[in-house]
Write an enzyme that holds these catalytic residues in place. Structure first.
Site, PDB file in Angstrom:
ATOM      1  N   GLY A  38       0.733  -0.896  -0.036  1.00 54.14           N
ATOM      2  CA  GLY A  38       0.031   0.039  -0.280  1.00 54.14           C
ATOM      3  C   GLY A  38       0.471   1.351  -0.197  1.00 54.14           C
ATOM      4  N   THR A  39       0.443   2.385  -0.372  1.00 54.41           N
ATOM      5  CA  THR A  39       1.161   3.882  -0.878  1.00 54.41           C
ATOM      6  C   THR A  39       1.823   4.279   0.394  1.00 54.41           C
ATOM      7  OG1 THR A  39      -0.863   4.574  -1.165  1.00 54.41           O
ATOM      8  CG2 THR A  39       0.725   3.310  -3.127  1.00 54.41           C
ATOM      9  N   ASP A  40       0.336   4.393   1.462  1.00 56.79           N
ATOM     10  CA  ASP A  40       0.080   4.973   2.054  1.00 56.79           C
ATOM     11  C   ASP A  40       1.403   5.227   3.334  1.00 56.79           C
ATOM     12  OD1 ASP A  40      -1.734   6.293   1.133  1.00 56.79           O
ATOM     13  OD2 ASP A  40      -3.161   4.987   3.025  1.00 56.79           O
ATOM     14  N   LYS A  49       6.000   9.899  -0.714  1.00 53.29           N
ATOM     15  CA  LYS A  49       4.451  10.429  -1.274  1.00 53.29           C
ATOM     16  C   LYS A  49       4.293  11.549  -1.143  1.00 53.29           C
ATOM     17  CE  LYS A  49      -0.118   8.844  -1.335  1.00 53.29           C
ATOM     18  NZ  LYS A  49      -1.179   7.220  -0.314  1.00 53.29           N
TER      19      LYS A  49
END
Length: 356
Positions: A112-114, A186
């Site tokens: 997941g990107t978080d 991010k």
């Protein structure tokens, strides 16, 4: 698919020595795909919202065919990035090492990107193989119009199998850009071009089957031990400095409840003068305090300002400046060092590698 066997540590011959004849096709590359889930393995409801993990979506993506690459997939978990734990990352390291030692050219991990940038940084503290370990994910669920997962997976696999990526450590591949784990962040919570690198920019671009380096591979910083913690990491909270915040919360912490503290300071790593007595009490009790900055670029300083609460005042009190590391990565580095029971001088030396 089953990966082709290759002796561990085998060197890569120059292209001129391995160019196939007209009747001999090139040997396929072998890449192992490890999956932790994330948006890349999620689908949405009929209204286009409420994305959730979907085992079928993950299975379809893991079966992606990429010309010239034998892809072998292993699921570790199918969770959101906010639920990734040290035990997951310890298993990633174990399986990735086994894959490379068994002949894989590289390893790809979906995530997941978080918290992807945090896992990449954490894994890079322990990754001790020349083959690349490449993290990727998606901003759009697998069922969404224009889902970016398949393209990101393709580019990550191409990067993992490319000889130019050897020795780069842990990488993040997103939107055709290749980022170094220690520099990637991010930068957008919505855009498919979600990641950026500071201060040097992306390491490379993925152009079809080619990897185009934009800069030379930097020298890697010293690694921690080969064994990553698999249980909970030491307790290291992060406090953000700001207007009229004197860290009164520290007055109410039970003795011994934290083993370290990270401050997301203002500017070049500053706090209010009224916060200093509280931080000094922690430092005098032997609790390491690392000061990062909440500012997106520029890092902390060691010498620009000398007023109460400035970086010079903090250093005089015994704090450690995080340099170019953002607060989340500074926290992980401190946790990894505390898990190894590193002495104060070793902690200070590790952070000095990121001085700005």
């Amino acid at each position: 698919m089953t990966s082709t066997s290759r002796a561990p540590g085998a060197s890569t011959a120059p292209p001129s020595a391995t160019r196939p004849s007209a009747t001999q096709p090139p040997a396929p590359s072998a890449v192992t795909l490890l999956t932790l889930g994330g948006t890349i393995f999620m689908t949405q409801g009929a209204d286009g919202g409420h994305a959730a993990p979907d085992a079928d979506a993950g299975e379809r993506l893991a079966s992606t065919l990429i010309d010239g690459v034998e892809l072998t997939a292993h699921e570790i978990a199918n969770v959101s990035s906010s639920d990734v734990r040290p035990r997951h990352l310890a298993e990633v390291l174990q399986r990735a090492r086994q894959a490379v030692d068994g002949g894989a050219d590289g390893v790809v991990l979906t995530h997941g990107t978080d918290t992807l940038e945090e896992s990449a940084f954490f894994l890079n503290r322990y990754w001790d193989r020349e083959a690349p370990l490449v993290l990727t994910g998606a901003m759009r669920p697998a069922s969404a119009l224009g889902a970016d997962g398949p393209a990101n997976l393709h580019d990550a696999v191409r990067t993992a199998s490319n000889p130019s990526a050897r020795g780069a450590g842990v990488l993040v591949v997103f939107d055709a850009h290749v980022h170094l784990a220690d520099q990637v962040t991010k930068a957008s919570s919505r855009s498919v071009s979600a990641f950026a690198s500071a201060p040097s920019g992306p390491l490379a671009l993925v152009d079809g089957a080619e990897l185009r380096l934009l800069q030379a591979l930097p020298e890697r910083v010293a690694r921690l031990s080969a064994v990553a913690p698999s249980a909970h990491l030491p307790s290291v909270p992060t406090l953000m400095a700001g207007l009229d915040d004197d860290f009164e919360l520290l007055d109410h912490l039970p003795s011994g409840s934290v083993t370290g503290l990270v401050i997301a300071g203002v500017g070049m790593g500053h706090v209010s003068p009224a916060a200093m007595p509280r931080l000094r009490r922690l430092l005098e009790a032997g609790v390491p305090v690392v000061v990062a900055t909440r500012i997106a670029s520029g890092g902390t300083s060691t010498h620009h300002y000398a007023y109460p609460g400035s970086e010079v005042d903090l250093l005089d009190a015994g704090a450690i400046m995080a340099g170019l590391l953002p607060p989340a990565k500074a926290r992980l580095l401190l946790q990894g060092l505390l898990a190894e029971e590193a002495p104060a001088e070793a902690i200070r030396a590790e952070f000095s590698a990121y001085a700005s």
